[in-house]
Scaffold this active site. Structure first.
Site, short mmCIF file in Angstrom:
data_model
loop_
_atom_site.label_atom_id
_atom_site.label_comp_id
_atom_site.label_asym_id
_atom_site.label_seq_id
_atom_site.Cartn_x
_atom_site.Cartn_y
_atom_site.Cartn_z
N SER A 122 0.84 -1.20 0.00
CA SER A 122 0.00 0.00 0.00
C SER A 122 0.87 1.24 0.00
O SER A 122 2.00 1.22 0.52
CB SER A 122 -0.90 0.02 1.24
N TYR A 147 -2.21 -0.22 10.31
CA TYR A 147 -2.29 -0.63 8.91
C TYR A 147 -1.03 -0.20 8.15
O TYR A 147 -0.44 -1.00 7.41
CB TYR A 147 -3.53 -0.03 8.26
#
Length: 252
Positions: A135, A148
């Site tokens: 990501s 995250y």
């Protein structure tokens, strides 16, 4: 016949990767794995109607035995995409150790376990390609995403180390880092915007820059890059991390 495995194929980017591979390589065997067995079976069934040799398998990436069983059953796999992941968003001061560990267990440790086990088999056979979905949060701080972001940064770097160690055995390991992508997970994130598409406009309040391309990614945008990294056309690409963000990171 080539065998492709997509882990986390029940929804979102993983589902898009499976569907893309089915279209691009209709003669290959396609194994779609997910923790939601019913969901991934529906995806596989839809592809079988289209004439694709697609099978669905249950896997829990946090369960070593579950991963071992999947890898043993698909030992011939020469292309593996890893898109399993979970997301949570909460103020960093409120994140508990248990919250942090839960996300790391799936996004980092679990996905790394899948990659290293497939890499071992590929190294023994002398070839293979593995791509995991990281990501842009691994590079850019995101509000309310401490766990995250950390999980994706750790995955990206641990797979680079793995890539270094297996490159000499003919195995390539890369990652792809999507920016905002229109998926169920991203809709959870878009609480400070009217819609997922509005993420393209950026937000000063959320410290989120505007996306120069003017839109968020679709799953197909990410899947196309994963397919390239899995293919022979990318034979000299390894330890790479291709960003698919519409320019949000400004190329940094």
């Amino acid at each position: 016949m080539s065998t492709s495995v997509v882990v986390g194929a029940g929804r979102g980017i993983g589902q898009a990767i499976g569907e893309d591979l089915a279209r691009a390589c209709p003669g290959d065997r396609l194994v779609l794995a997910d923790i939601d067995a019913d969901l991934v079976e529906r995806v596989a069934a839809t592809l079988r109607v289209q004439g694709v040799e697609a099978v669905a398998r249950h896997v829990d990436v946090t369960d070593e035995k579950s991963v071992q069983d999947l890898v043993a059953e698909t030992a011939e796999a020469d292309k593996v995409a890893i898109a399993a992941g979970i997301f949570d968003s909460s103020p960093t001061l409120d994140v508990t150790a248990a919250d942090f560990e839960r996300i790391l267990r799936v996004n980092t440790i679990g996905c790394f376990d899948v990659a290293r086990r497939y890499a071992a088999g590929m190294a023994a056979s002398g070839s293979g390609s593995i791509v995991a979905v990281a990501s842009v949060a691994a590079r850019m701080p995101r509000m309310r995403q401490a766990a995250y972001a950390a999980s994706k940064a750790a995955l990206r770097q641990s797979l680079r180390v793995l890539a270094l160690e297996v490159a000499g055995s003919g195995v390539r390991v890369n990652t792809v880092s999507p920016g905002p992508t229109d998926t169920e997970m991203m809709r959870q994130l878009a609480s400070d915007h009217a819609s997922v598409d509005d993420l393209a406009d950026g937000s000063l309040l959320a410290f989120r820059p505007r996306i120069p391309a003017g839109r968020v990614a679709r799953g197909s945008d990410v899947a196309a890059v994963v397919r390239f990294l899995l293919s022979a056309e990318s034979s000299h690409v390894l330890l790479g991390d291709i960003v698919v963000d519409g320019g949000e990171l400004l190329g940094m």
